[in-house]
Design an enzyme around this catalytic site. Structure first.
Site: not given
Ligand code: ASP
Length: 323
Positions: A186, A236, A239
């Site tokens: 992300t 990040t 989630g």
């Molecule tokens: N936080 C993001 C999600 O769970 C994934 C990520 O940060 O890579 O959608």
């Protein structure tokens, strides 16, 4: 005090064995995006424009899990999401479930600026994109060969997967292949401009093999993305954990209610989330920068008017890692 900027390209279990051909293009993109943001801040652009500019650039790079590099759902489709927030006004916009919009972050900004609402998702968000005339492409444009392979591996292992290798709690662990290519992440950017405006933006494709319709932390104000007059934060990681711990808002709340500095507040909040789950970048109204994570690493970069400039992945790349 002056301007400051920080960006991330995802946090997770990033092994030091990550081969150079997987590592170097990402570091080069982080450097390029940092230079882009820094030049815009030096030229006097507002923080909100700068974070949007930087995140658009990262969305256009297939090495990160956003825009054209977005990971795939259980159905092999892309569902992109993004969020922006302006610290001084606390105006914000968010989108989810996009399958054709080239720059989700800009659509999130349009939700903020052109609608009475904060958050649009799925067909409503797509219809709004058409109405606004933003650039769209056929859904197949966003689906890369690498992400088809990531989905194949995740399906085989029967797991929902952060863009690294750790399985979600309760699911069986599996060792990554030697040359595992799934280290993408992300993207997010936070900035304070020289007029003192704070802003944040985050954009993602979510998790590999996520259920169709799953919404993560990125577009949830206060979870993956938050800014007020004290700080701007972009998170990040997993989630579901970030939403449970209201990570981004908690950094601001700890600063406000416990009187901690940005670095201490960010370290406290990240330490309160189970290890291996979260990373964040943040800037404060005082021009401080924090890049903290409880994962193995986080693709990250920052610069300040005072002369600090860093690009790194693992803790010893700088002095700021939480581990
Ligand atoms: N936080 C993001 C999600 O769970 C994934 C990520 O940060 O890579 O959608």
């Amino acid at each position: 005090m002056g301007w400051a900027i920080a960006l991330h390209g995802g946090a997770g279990d990033i092994p030091r064995s990550l081969p150079p051909h997987r590592r170097d293009p990402r570091l080069a993109t982080l450097r390029r995006c940092l230079d882009l943001g820094t030049a815009a801040l030096r030229a006097g652009h507002p923080a909100l424009d700068v974070v949007e500019l930087v995140v658009r650039e990262m969305e256009d790079c297939p090495h990160f899990n956003a825009g054209v590099g977005s990971v795939l759902t259980t159905d092999g489709t892309v569902e992109m999401e993004a969020c922006v927030m302006d610290g001084n006004t606390m105006r914000c916009g968010a989108v989810s479930g996009l399958s054709t919009v080239v720059n989700a972050v800009s659509l999130a900004r349009l939700v903020m600026e052109k609608t009475p609402h904060i958050y649009l998702a799925f067909h409503g968000a797509e219809a709004f994109a058409r109405e606004q005339g933003v650039e769209t492409r056929d859904p197949s444009h966003f689906i890369t060969e690498e992400n088809k392979e990531r989905l194949r591996q995740a399906r085989e292992a029967n797991r929902v997967q952060i863009d690294y290798t750790e399985p979600i709690k309760g699911q069986e662990a599996q060792a990554p292949p030697e040359d595992d290519n799934s280290r993408i992440g992300t993207v997010g950017c936070v900035a304070i401009d020289s007029a003192g405006n704070l802003a944040t933006a985050t954009s993602t494709g979510g998790l590999v093999n996520k259920m169709v319709g799953r919404i993560g932390d990125t577009p949830v104000i206060g979870a993956g993305t938050y800014a007020n007059r004290l700080c701007a934060v972009s998170a990040t990681g997993k989630g579901e954990a970030i939403i449970r711990h209201t990570v981004a808002r908690d950094v601001a709340a700890v600063m406000e209610h416990a009187g901690l500095s940005l670095q201490d507040a960010a370290a406290r909040v990240v330490a309160g989330v189970p290890p291996g789950n979260v990373g964040l970048v943040a800037v404060s109204a005082a021009g401080e920068v924090s890049m903290v994570y409880n994962t193995t690493g986080m693709f990250r970069a920052c610069a300040t008017e005072g002369g600090r400039s860093e690009v790194g992945i693992w803790p010893d790349d700088d002095d700021d890692g939480a581990r």
